[in-house]
Design an enzyme around this catalytic site. Sequence first.
Site, PDB file in Angstrom:
ATOM      1  N   PHE A   1       4.197  38.305   0.639  1.00  0.00           N
ATOM      2  CA  PHE A   1       5.124  38.468  -0.597  1.00  0.00           C
ATOM      3  C   PHE A   1       6.135  37.696  -0.151  1.00  0.00           C
ATOM      4  O   PHE A   1       6.818  37.459   0.551  1.00  0.00           O
ATOM      5  CB  PHE A   1       5.408  40.229  -0.095  1.00  0.00           C
TER       6      PHE A   1
ATOM      7  N   ASN B   1      17.517  44.679   7.523  1.00  0.00           N
ATOM      8  CA  ASN B   1      17.985  44.053   5.937  1.00  0.00           C
ATOM      9  C   ASN B   1      17.225  45.600   5.686  1.00  0.00           C
ATOM     10  O   ASN B   1      16.857  46.487   5.848  1.00  0.00           O
ATOM     11  CB  ASN B   1      16.929  43.180   5.492  1.00  0.00           C
TER      12      ASN B   1
ATOM     13  N   LYS C   1       4.253  28.166   1.934  1.00  0.00           N
ATOM     14  CA  LYS C   1       3.673  28.296   2.679  1.00  0.00           C
ATOM     15  C   LYS C   1       2.153  28.119   2.741  1.00  0.00           C
ATOM     16  O   LYS C   1       1.352  28.801   3.342  1.00  0.00           O
ATOM     17  CB  LYS C   1       3.593  29.971   2.793  1.00  0.00           C
TER      18      LYS C   1
ATOM     19  N   LYS D   1       7.026  29.315  -3.046  1.00  0.00           N
ATOM     20  CA  LYS D   1       6.940  29.910  -1.751  1.00  0.00           C
ATOM     21  C   LYS D   1       5.215  30.002  -1.690  1.00  0.00           C
ATOM     22  O   LYS D   1       4.540  29.702  -0.193  1.00  0.00           O
ATOM     23  CB  LYS D   1       7.140  31.465  -1.563  1.00  0.00           C
TER      24      LYS D   1
ATOM     25  N   ASP E   1      15.488  35.806   8.252  1.00  0.00           N
ATOM     26  CA  ASP E   1      15.536  34.594   9.031  1.00  0.00           C
ATOM     27  C   ASP E   1      15.989  33.559  10.093  1.00  0.00           C
ATOM     28  O   ASP E   1      15.080  33.238  10.720  1.00  0.00           O
ATOM     29  CB  ASP E   1      15.474  33.463   7.709  1.00  0.00           C
TER      30      ASP E   1
HETATM   31  N1  CTP Z   1       7.624  35.513   6.440  1.00  0.00           N
HETATM   32  C1  CTP Z   1       7.509  35.661   7.685  1.00  0.00           C
HETATM   33  N2  CTP Z   1       7.847  35.300   8.254  1.00  0.00           N
HETATM   34  C2  CTP Z   1       9.629  34.885   8.136  1.00  0.00           C
HETATM   35  C3  CTP Z   1       9.719  34.865   7.027  1.00  0.00           C
HETATM   36  C4  CTP Z   1       9.183  35.380   5.856  1.00  0.00           C
HETATM   37  O1  CTP Z   1       6.076  35.927   7.606  1.00  0.00           O
HETATM   38  N3  CTP Z   1      10.188  34.393   8.819  1.00  0.00           N
HETATM   39  C5  CTP Z   1       6.905  36.156   5.559  1.00  0.00           C
HETATM   40  C6  CTP Z   1       7.234  37.580   4.627  1.00  0.00           C
HETATM   41  O2  CTP Z   1       6.389  38.586   5.261  1.00  0.00           O
HETATM   42  C7  CTP Z   1       6.780  37.263   3.288  1.00  0.00           C
HETATM   43  C8  CTP Z   1       6.503  35.483   3.258  1.00  0.00           C
HETATM   44  O3  CTP Z   1       7.318  35.212   4.107  1.00  0.00           O
HETATM   45  O4  CTP Z   1       5.145  37.190   3.252  1.00  0.00           O
HETATM   46  C9  CTP Z   1       8.177  35.671   2.029  1.00  0.00           C
HETATM   47  O5  CTP Z   1       8.836  35.757   2.439  1.00  0.00           O
HETATM   48  P1  CTP Z   1      10.668  36.049   1.658  1.00  0.00           P
HETATM   49  O6  CTP Z   1      11.776  36.319   3.531  1.00  0.00           O
HETATM   50  O7  CTP Z   1      11.136  36.179   1.183  1.00  0.00           O
HETATM   51  O8  CTP Z   1      10.227  34.477   2.663  1.00  0.00           O
HETATM   52  P2  CTP Z   1      11.712  33.335   3.173  1.00  0.00           P
HETATM   53  O9  CTP Z   1      10.067  32.197   3.698  1.00  0.00           O
HETATM   54  O10 CTP Z   1      12.421  33.642   3.895  1.00  0.00           O
HETATM   55  O11 CTP Z   1      12.159  32.415   1.690  1.00  0.00           O
HETATM   56  P3  CTP Z   1      13.750  33.387   1.780  1.00  0.00           P
HETATM   57  O12 CTP Z   1      14.018  34.660   2.774  1.00  0.00           O
HETATM   58  O13 CTP Z   1      14.934  31.937   1.234  1.00  0.00           O
HETATM   59  O14 CTP Z   1      13.261  33.723  -0.136  1.00  0.00           O
END
Ligand code: CTP
Length: 413
Positions: free
Chosen positions: A335, A222, A353, A349, A291
């Site tokens: 974040f 990304n 979490k 979120k 993800d």
């Molecule tokens: N995060 C993580 N591990 C993952 C996905 C996210 O530790 N596999 C953490 C990121 O570092 C961030 C937070 O979770 O602090 C939110 O990340 P984000 O990508 O916005 O959340 P997602 O749960 O992946 O939700 P989405 O992509 O559906 O918005």
Amino acid sequence: MVYTPTLCFSCESGVTDSKRIVLGITGGIAAYKAAELVRLLVKDGVEVRVVMTQAACGFITPATLQALSNKPVFTDMWDARVSDNMAHIELSRGTDLIVVAPATADFLAKLANGLADDLLSTLSIARECPLLVAPAMNRQMWDNKATQRNVAQLARDGVVILGPASGDQACGEVGMGRMLEAQQIFNEINSFLQPKLLAGSNVLITAGPTFEAIDPVRGITNRSSGKMGYAIARAALDAGAKVTLVSGPTNIDVPSAAHVERVESTNEMFTAVKKHANAADIFIGVAAVADYRVEKTSKQKIKKTNRDLNLKLVPNPDILAWVAALPKPPFCVGFAAESQKLHEYADAKRRRKKVPLMVANLAQDAIGADDNEITLLDDSGIQTLPRAPKTVLARQLVAYIAKLYSSDKTRIS
Ligand code: CTP
């Protein structure tokens, strides 16, 4: 020497609100860089009082420094502008920091041996605040055993030595002894003046993107630059924390005082986080974690055909949720980069979490940029930190995290 400046959460620079510095200039060609240093400090709201040795006045004029600092410049012990001829005491009181840049071999020798035969050396001895020196000299003078002995002694005495750097010298030689650039000295001063709000705590940070390989040459990643995560790592270091930074691929210079683990995939990031999570007091998940990953990475480069290519993606572990679910979790900060419905999605979120603090920003505003606007969501509600450089936001955020963390610790104990 314990130094505790006051916390400034809201000041624009995030740093040195109403700070006073005495800048000593000694007689070396690098004295010209001191002019730029004064300019940077004054621009940042620092009150700078310049003290020059007689030799320094041979390289740069007091008038220049006076114009830049907007304050009288001191060159003499017997300065009639200060009552009772006490300039050395007057200047060293009410000062947050004394910085000597450039510091010649002669000045370092004087300082290491407690000599006080002019205003700058006398006020340095009479100080009640920290002293930073930026040596500048010819490489052989720097390598000289006496200079090295003096520098080692000064470090033992608690004087902070900034540099020197290696490179071209005014004498035409190349080597160690160049004074750091004004901007570098300014950054060091800034770091030094930060309140040590996280002293004694271990902070674990993830930063940057992750990269999920498809084959040996391709992958899914990304646009995260890592700038925010690295700025937070620096701010946490400046706040006195021990920092472990688990970083995906970035092109940014690593903060030298941090323990850095470089990773590529989410699983590698997860392994590194698992290794450090139990020792962490605070976990800040800034990384833009992929993800999904490709279920089967091809060992060989996938060749082009005329048919559709289907890649099966499987979910990656959620690192932040895993850390937050530990039996004794560190204070967790997440974040949320969203492209719409910022508050609603970020709040969902945070609850999903189970983290006490979620930092939300609009992905389209933040990615790759040097500045950002962030919103903090925690039990006390929602507040927005206005658009500012990421370095400034990082300092404000670290101050806020330190506040929540210390009240959390009080609540638990
Ligand atoms: N995060 C993580 N591990 C993952 C996905 C996210 O530790 N596999 C953490 C990121 O570092 C961030 C937070 O979770 O602090 C939110 O990340 P984000 O990508 O916005 O959340 P997602 O749960 O992946 O939700 P989405 O992509 O559906 O918005």
